[in-house]
Each structure stands twice: as structure tokens, then as C-alpha cells.
Design a protein around this motif. Structure first.
Motif, PDB file in Angstrom:
ATOM      1  N   UNK A   1     124.022 -59.615 -41.425  1.00 19.56           N
ATOM      2  CA  UNK A   1     125.206 -60.391 -41.112  1.00 19.56           C
ATOM      3  C   UNK A   1     125.716 -60.018 -39.772  1.00 19.56           C
ATOM      4  N   UNK A   2     125.967 -58.771 -39.690  1.00 22.54           N
ATOM      5  CA  UNK A   2     126.573 -58.335 -38.758  1.00 22.54           C
ATOM      6  C   UNK A   2     125.974 -57.458 -37.446  1.00 22.54           C
TER       7      UNK A   2
ATOM      8  N   UNK B   1     129.360 -65.936 -38.561  1.00 19.78           N
ATOM      9  CA  UNK B   1     129.256 -64.397 -38.264  1.00 19.78           C
ATOM     10  C   UNK B   1     127.682 -64.314 -37.545  1.00 19.78           C
ATOM     11  N   UNK B   2     126.856 -65.016 -38.357  1.00 21.91           N
ATOM     12  CA  UNK B   2     125.464 -64.749 -37.742  1.00 21.91           C
ATOM     13  C   UNK B   2     124.714 -66.314 -38.023  1.00 21.91           C
TER      14      UNK B   2
ATOM     15  N   UNK C   1     121.564 -66.335 -40.747  1.00 24.33           N
ATOM     16  CA  UNK C   1     122.027 -65.971 -41.979  1.00 24.33           C
ATOM     17  C   UNK C   1     122.562 -67.299 -42.557  1.00 24.33           C
ATOM     18  N   UNK C   2     123.247 -68.239 -41.783  1.00 17.86           N
ATOM     19  CA  UNK C   2     123.740 -69.436 -42.365  1.00 17.86           C
ATOM     20  C   UNK C   2     122.898 -70.498 -42.290  1.00 17.86           C
TER      21      UNK C   2
ATOM     22  N   UNK D   1     132.125 -60.587 -50.401  1.00 12.77           N
ATOM     23  CA  UNK D   1     131.872 -61.361 -49.352  1.00 12.77           C
ATOM     24  C   UNK D   1     133.089 -61.203 -48.226  1.00 12.77           C
ATOM     25  N   UNK D   2     134.213 -61.389 -48.863  1.00 18.61           N
ATOM     26  CA  UNK D   2     135.493 -61.442 -48.017  1.00 18.61           C
ATOM     27  C   UNK D   2     135.912 -60.057 -47.338  1.00 18.61           C
TER      28      UNK D   2
ATOM     29  N   UNK E   1     133.010 -61.414 -44.096  1.00 23.06           N
ATOM     30  CA  UNK E   1     132.397 -62.891 -44.176  1.00 23.06           C
ATOM     31  C   UNK E   1     133.311 -63.993 -44.554  1.00 23.06           C
TER      32      UNK E   1
ATOM     33  N   UNK F   1     130.497 -69.506 -45.411  1.00 23.79           N
ATOM     34  CA  UNK F   1     129.157 -69.201 -45.916  1.00 23.79           C
ATOM     35  C   UNK F   1     128.551 -69.889 -47.229  1.00 23.79           C
TER      36      UNK F   1
END
Lengths: 272, 245
Positions: free
Chosen positions: A105-106, B22-23, B26-27, B120-121, B125, B130
């Protein structure tokens, strides 16, 4: 370092946290202890931003986290790792994918690099040959260790653990405690642990905050707690005869005398 | 008051979904996963329902058209329009509210109760972006496709039943399908499919995302999500028919 300044939080008019302040230093295990319903989980959730406090501030290395919005808040959150009570692993992902999730993700690292890092942290928490297993195939202790690996995979500055020993046997609890302590020192993190486990308090409590009915009742470390005269704390932490005896034995070792009228040695005619 | 507070929270949830991912990769992966779950995962039940609906429509229409003055090809016209206008979009979406809707509500509810959403939070994220946005987007992409497939299979099922029962021959059925065809009916069905897709995905997501408690509450949220989605589908169906036809 995390500073909590005059935090207040209430739900439906009922005050759950009342004006709590404390300082939690880096490189040590900071424990929040208290009986169920004393407000320790709410305090921790206020610290990580899952709850917004009604009043007060939480400062991460001097930066006011409670006043932050949007990207600034997200930037601090990326420096936080959290180990949840039930591990909170993603059910649909394997162990490897769970630990890799924050990296994917990061970061923009290659898959090979991410996999190396995943294997490194999994080895660090003593998880081997479980990369392709799903959370449902793991024991409670393994889930906690995988969750710990996921929490530290991005090298966070702050680690929060909510009841890391709940549901675990005493031996596994000790393993998890020691692992958290070692990792805290290794990564020089500010670790905040919610617990009501006596072993954890004595084993890793560099700083202990005792909460009673939403208020800060006592603070100190695992040496000072032995000599504390706070009755509520003593009633909570040394609740059983066995623990009271253990405390007295420790005091005897430290000071050479038994502090009060209790006799920890059985009488000659007393059968145990 | 609860209904207004729920509507407010629902709108805030929708607003909260729209933030910068964020990415992207991934989404995209999550969107593809949801497309597979909602689209491919529901294809079997949609196919079965559609074929049988078409078949039953043919037999029942033939049963009611007793006058020898009405040509047999009329049966095909009635089946075509009924399947396109109502059965394919509405009935299929009501079934999907049960299949996909309950899955969305229970998945998010389980994630909420087991603190996966909190995890996640904490990572930084946006859990709404997401978890919810890919589900709604996937539903908007896949459900209209399922409705189109349902139209084709429903009409084919009607032909199959009509010829098998000796009600009418294949060429007569085919001739009937081409008579008095109104292309707007397909557009109307697709408009309905998009509206229903939004209902099927967003309402269960709302009930699942905000669930409180344990396993019992997840079950209740899932049931409530399906019931509310079905009612909203029927209400939207009436509203769209009144406005557009």
C-alpha cells in the motif's frame, strides 16, 4: 515520545475518560492497566485517532495529532503499528499477504524486496513455514505474532498493543511480552500496551499508568509498583493471596523486611 | 429520527469514499476482485433464474392467449417485452440483493467486528475508499452486464419452452421477437440496472460498515440490508417506470 494532555471522552453523556495526562517515552514499554471498563481501551483509541477526544491533546514527538487533518494525520498514522486484541488479520489474505499489505500500500518496492522484508519480520517473530497459510489455520499465539509482524513491517516509531495476551496461555503470553519488549528496544519504538496481565506488568512495565473509573489513579514503573501504597492499585494488581505473597517475597528480597503484618511463611502446624 | 440520522450517515459514507487512493495498483486489484465476486460469482444463479423466468412466461402467456385471432408470434413479443422491461432488471436485481448484498453486508460487518477496518484506518488507509468504493464500482460495472445476459437467456428460455411444449415453432418465435421492437425498452432496462446496482451495493455496504456488536448483529445487519435493498429496488422501479415510460 507520546504526550497525552488532559484527555476527556464521554459517550452518551457518560464520562469514560476524565482529564488524563501522561508522557510515554521512546524505547520503553508503556503499560496502561486497569480493570474492565476503566477506560484504558478508549484512552488508547483516542491516542491512535480511532476516537476523537472531547477535550485535550495527543502529541507525537511534539506534534499535535488531535489537531491534525487529512494528509498530516495520515502521515503520522503511517508511523503507527497496532496489534489488536483479536489480531485483526485480513481473513481473505494469507500470512504473507497480510504482512505484505502495508508494504504494497505504501511503498513502490519490487515484489522480491517486499517478500524479503516480509520473511525478515516473520522470522523475527518466530513464524516459519506459514507464509501460505490463512489466519483461520493459525493458533491464537501465531495470529498475534503475525499481527505483530504486520505492525512492525514498515518500521513504525510507535507500537500500540491492545490486550496482547488475551486468550493466550501463560507461556505463550510470556513469549509475546518478551517479543514486544525486544522489538521495542531493537526499533527504539514508543510502545503503548493495554493489559491487565500481572506477568506483563512485572515483566515489561517500564512505565505503568493505572486507570480507575476513567481517571489516572497511579503511575510509576514495575519496581515502584511493588512498594505502592495505593490501595486501589494493590487491590487490582495483587488481587489474589498468591500474588500478594509474591509481592511480599519481592519486597523481602528488595528491602530485607516484610512491610506489614502478613506472614508469608506457613506456621509449623499449618498444612498447605 | 433514526431514519434521518441513517440517511445522513449514508450520505457521509458516500462522501467519505471519494479520496485519493494511497496506491492505485492495490485499488485496481480490489476492484477486479470485487468484479469477479459480484459478476462471475452471481452468473450461475442469474442464468438459472433467467432461463426459467423466460420459460414460465412463454407457457403462461400462451395459456392466457386463447383467442384464435391472436397470432402465436404475439407470445414472443409479450415474453420479450416482459423479460426486457421487468423480469431481467427487477427480478434479477432482487435476487442479487440477496446474493451479493448479503455477502457485502456480512463481509464488511465481520471486518468491523473483528477490528480489520480499524486496522486499515490505523495503517493510514481510508477504509471507505478501499472497501466500499470498489464494491459499488464493481456492482455498477457488472450488474448491467448480468441484466443483459439475463435478457438474452430469458428470451432464449422462452423459445426453448415454447418449442418444447409445442406452443409455437422456433421461426414463429423469432419472427415475433422482431415485431414491434422498441429499442428504448433496452435503454430503460439498463437505466434501471444501474440504479438497482447502486442500491444493491451501497445499502448493504452501509449496514455492514456501521455494524456494532458481534455475530448476531452481523446476521441482523445482513438481513436488514437485503430487506431494505429489496424495498428500495421496488420503490425505484415504480418511480422510474412512472417517470420514463
Amino acid at each position: 515520545m507520546i504526550e497525552v494532555k488532559n484527555i476527556k471522552k464521554s459517550f452518551g453523556g457518560k464520562a469514560v475518560i476524565q482529564d488524563v495526562s501522561c508522557v510515554m517515552k521512546a524505547g520503553q514499554c508503556n503499560l496502561i492497566i486497569g480493570s474492565s471498563g476503566s477506560g484504558k481501551t478508549v484512552l488508547q483509541k483516542c491516542m491512535v485517532g480511532l476516537f476523537e477526544p472531547d477535550e485535550g491533546h495527543v502529541l507525537y514527538n511534539g506534534q499535535d495529532f488531535t489537531a491534525m487533518k487529512g494528509e498530516h494525520k495520515t502521515a503520522i498514522r503511517k508511523e503507527i503499528g497496532m496489534l489488536f486484541q483479536g489480531a485483526a488479520l485480513f481473513d481473505s489474505l494469507t500470512v504473507e499477504e497480510n504482512v505484505m499489505f502495508p508494504l504494497s500500500m505504501f511503498t513502490t518496492d519490487s515484489f522480491r524486496k517486499k517478500l524479503d522484508r516480509v520473511n525478515e519480520v516473520l522470522t523475527r517473530v518466530n513464524i516459519v513455514d506459514a507464509n501460505k497459510k490463512y489466519p483461520s489455520e493459525l493458533s491464537g499465539g501465531m495470529k498475534k505474532r503475525v499481527a505483530l509482524a504486520r505492525a512492525i513491517v514498515l518500521n513504525p516509531k510507535y507500537l500500540f498493543c491492545d490486550e496482547p495476551n488475551s486468550g493466550l496461555d501463560p507461556q505463550t503470553s510470556l513469549v509475546i511480552d518478551r517479543l514486544i519488549k525486544e522489538i521495542t528496544l531493537e526499533y527504539k519504538m514508543t510502545t503503548v500496551i493495554n493489559t491487565h496481565d500481572m506477568n506483563s506488568v512485572m515483566e515489561i512495565g517500564d512505565y505503568i499508568l493505572y486507570m480507575y473509573q476513567g481517571q489516572k489513579e497511579w503511575e510509576g514503573n514495575n519496581k515502584e509498583i511493588i512498594f505502592s501504597k495505593n490501595q486501589r492499585l494493590n487491590d487490582f494488581i495483587f488481587a489474589s493471596e498468591f500474588l500478594q505473597d509474591a509481592k511480599d517475597m519481592r519486597m523481602l528480597e528488595e528491602t530485607g523486611q516484610i512491610p506489614h503484618h502478613r506472614n508469608i511463611f506457613p506456621k509449623k502446624d499449618q498444612h498447605l | 429520527m433514526t431514519i434521518f440520522s441513517d440517511i445522513g450517515r449514508f450520505l457521509l459514507m458516500l462522501k467519505g469514499m471519494f479520496s485519493k487512493p494511497e496506491n492505485q495498483k492495490m485499488y485496481w486489484k480490489e476492484l477486479m476482485h470485487q468484479c469477479s465476486e459480484i459478476g462471475v460469482g452471481s452468473l450461475g444463479i442469474v442464468a438459472i433464474i433467467s432461463v426459467f423466468i423466460g420459460a414460465v412466461s412463454t407457457i403462461q402467456t400462451a395459456y392466457q392467449l386463447v383467442s384464435p385471432l391472436i397470432p402465436a408470434s404475439t407470445i414472443a413479443q409479450i415474453v420479450r417485452d416482459t423479460v426486457i422491461l421487468e423480469f431481467a432488471p427487477t427480478l434479477v436485481c432482487i435476487v442479487l440483493a440477496g446474493v451479493a448484498g448479503s455477502r457485502i453486508a456480512s463481509e464488511l460487518g465481520n471486518m468491523r467486528v473483528s477490528e480489520q477496518i480499524d486496522a486499515l484506518e490505523i495503517m493510514g488507509v481510508n477504509s471507505k475508499t478501499y472497501l466500499i468504493l470498489p464494491k459499488i464500482t464493481a456492482a455498477l460495472l457488472m450488474i448491467p452486464l448480468l441484466v443483459v445476459i439475463a435478457m438474452v437467456l430469458g428470451i432464449w428460455g422462452g423459445r426453448l419452452a415454447g418449442t418444447a411444449a409445442g406452443i409455437l415453432t422456433g421461426p414463429v418465435y423469432d419472427k415475433g421477437l422482431l415485431e414491434f421492437f422498441v429499442p428504448f425498452n433496452v435503454i430503460f432496462a439498463l437505466i434501471k440496472a444501474y440504479v438497482f446496482a447502486f442500491i444493491i451495493s451501497s445499502i448493504p455496504a452501509f449496514f455492514g460498515y456501521y455494524v456494532k456488536g458481534g455475530a448476531l448483529e452481523i446476521g441482523k445487519a445482513s438481513t436488514k440490508a437485503v430487506v431494505v435493498s429489496c424495498i428500495m429496488i421496488l420503490f425505484a422501479d415504480y418511480l422510474l417506470s412512472a417517470l420514463l415510460l
